[in-house]
Design an enzyme around this catalytic site. Structure first.
Site, mmCIF file in Angstrom:
data_model
loop_
_atom_site.group_PDB
_atom_site.id
_atom_site.type_symbol
_atom_site.label_atom_id
_atom_site.label_comp_id
_atom_site.label_asym_id
_atom_site.label_seq_id
_atom_site.Cartn_x
_atom_site.Cartn_y
_atom_site.Cartn_z
ATOM 1 N N SER A 169 36.882 41.723 30.647
ATOM 2 C CA SER A 169 37.789 40.774 31.193
ATOM 3 C C SER A 169 38.848 41.348 32.334
ATOM 4 O O SER A 169 38.772 42.544 32.497
ATOM 5 C CB SER A 169 38.685 40.395 29.935
ATOM 6 O OG SER A 169 38.330 40.027 28.927
ATOM 7 N N HIS B 273 38.814 45.026 31.658
ATOM 8 C CA HIS B 273 38.888 45.762 30.532
ATOM 9 C C HIS B 273 37.467 45.541 30.097
ATOM 10 O O HIS B 273 37.103 44.231 29.951
ATOM 11 C CB HIS B 273 39.840 45.045 29.554
ATOM 12 C CG HIS B 273 40.100 45.563 28.203
ATOM 13 N ND1 HIS B 273 40.571 46.629 27.756
ATOM 14 C CD2 HIS B 273 39.599 44.978 27.134
ATOM 15 C CE1 HIS B 273 40.383 46.877 26.511
ATOM 16 N NE2 HIS B 273 39.678 45.829 26.036
ATOM 17 N N ASN C 28 43.838 44.479 35.772
ATOM 18 C CA ASN C 28 43.219 45.439 35.075
ATOM 19 C C ASN C 28 42.083 44.977 34.548
ATOM 20 O O ASN C 28 41.937 43.795 34.290
ATOM 21 C CB ASN C 28 44.122 45.632 33.842
ATOM 22 C CG ASN C 28 43.698 46.872 32.834
ATOM 23 O OD1 ASN C 28 42.869 47.871 33.645
ATOM 24 N ND2 ASN C 28 43.704 46.924 31.691
ATOM 25 N N ASP D 17 47.121 44.990 27.182
ATOM 26 C CA ASP D 17 45.929 44.402 27.297
ATOM 27 C C ASP D 17 46.124 42.789 27.044
ATOM 28 O O ASP D 17 45.387 42.088 26.351
ATOM 29 C CB ASP D 17 44.522 44.715 26.776
ATOM 30 C CG ASP D 17 44.151 46.303 27.196
ATOM 31 O OD1 ASP D 17 44.392 46.456 28.504
ATOM 32 O OD2 ASP D 17 43.774 46.767 26.487
HETATM 33 C C1 GRF Z 1 35.755 50.355 32.711
HETATM 34 O O1 GRF Z 1 34.861 50.109 31.519
HETATM 35 C C2 GRF Z 1 37.094 50.025 32.376
HETATM 36 O O2 GRF Z 1 37.393 48.583 32.009
HETATM 37 C C3 GRF Z 1 37.630 50.907 31.519
HETATM 38 O O3 GRF Z 1 36.945 52.260 31.808
HETATM 39 C C4 GRF Z 1 35.836 52.036 32.526
HETATM 40 C C5 GRF Z 1 35.987 52.611 34.150
HETATM 41 O O4 GRF Z 1 34.751 52.696 34.446
HETATM 42 N N1 GRF Z 1 38.976 50.799 31.163
HETATM 43 P P1 GRF Z 1 34.930 53.620 35.772
HETATM 44 O O5 GRF Z 1 35.712 54.717 36.035
HETATM 45 O O6 GRF Z 1 35.155 52.162 37.089
HETATM 46 O O7 GRF Z 1 33.567 54.011 35.915
#
Ligand code: GRF
Length: 197
Positions: free
Chosen positions: A135, A108, A106, A144
């Site tokens: 991360s 984050h 994932n 997380d």
């Molecule tokens: C990213 O910052 C991800 O880590 C977070 O949501 C965002 C998603 O962006 N959980 P995208 O959909 O890849 O543009």
């Protein structure tokens, strides 16, 4: 060749970065399918790149269990080596974690363990932090809280809004993701070992 299923809920900019990287014949990984929990804008990237997609809308199921069963069945049919959550805004059902972790990762938008949860960018700003980060983690049964694969600091600038800060964090997330996928594919990162440590 490492086969990947990517799960999204939003715009899918990280997904797009992975799809673009996979265009290079030398890149040792391919996205085989994209899944979403809603009619996510990012599904358009899959279509553009000719990658199959599936949607398992949370609202179409009576409970989380049934939704989880269907999500698992959809992912499984692609027999992926790796499942990437990239802006997937729901807790992954335990059965999906059991089936794929540690090969379930994932991105984050914070420097974990700082600011876990759905509002990592907002929470860093609200805390008055001067720096946050991005991360990449192994997903386990915590929120997380899984082993950290890689992370990088991003400064918070005076006057930063949530949107502006998030836009500066995302390119870092993308780079961490692409680099890690490369390293997982070529054996430089061993997720099993990371999860055991
Ligand atoms: C990213 O910052 C991800 O880590 C977070 O949501 C965002 C998603 O962006 N959980 P995208 O959909 O890849 O543009």
């Amino acid at each position: 060749m490492l086969s990947i299923v990517v799960l999204i809920s939003g715009g899918g900019s990280n997904l797009r970065a992975l799809l673009e990287a996979s265009q290079d014949a030398e890149f040792p990984a391919r996205v085989v399918a994209v899944g979403a929990d809603r009619d996510a804008d990012g599904l358009a990237h899959a279509e553009e790149f000719g990658i199959p997609s599936f949607t398992v809308p949370f609202s179409s199921f009576d409970d989380r269990e049934q939704w989880g069963d269907e999500l698992l069945a959809q992912i499984r049919q692609w027999e992926p080596d790796l499942v990437v959550l990239s802006g997937f805004m729901r807790l992954v059902p335990p059965r999906v974690v059991e089936a794929f972790s540690p090969n379930l990762i994932n991105t984050h938008p914070a420097y974990l363990p700082e600011f876990p949860g759905a509002h990592g960018v907002r929470d860093a700003l609200a805390a008055g932090a001067t720096q946050t980060g991005a991360s990449l983690i192994v997903v386990d049964d915590g929120v997380d809280a899984g082993p950290i694969i890689s992370q990088e600091r991003v400064p918070i600038l005076p006057g930063d809004t949530e949107a502006a800060l998030h836009e500066r964090i995302k390119p870092v997330e993308r780079r961490l993701l692409i680099d890690a996928v490369l390293d997982i594919a070529n054996g430089h990162i061993d997720l099993e070992e990371l999860a055991r440590a």
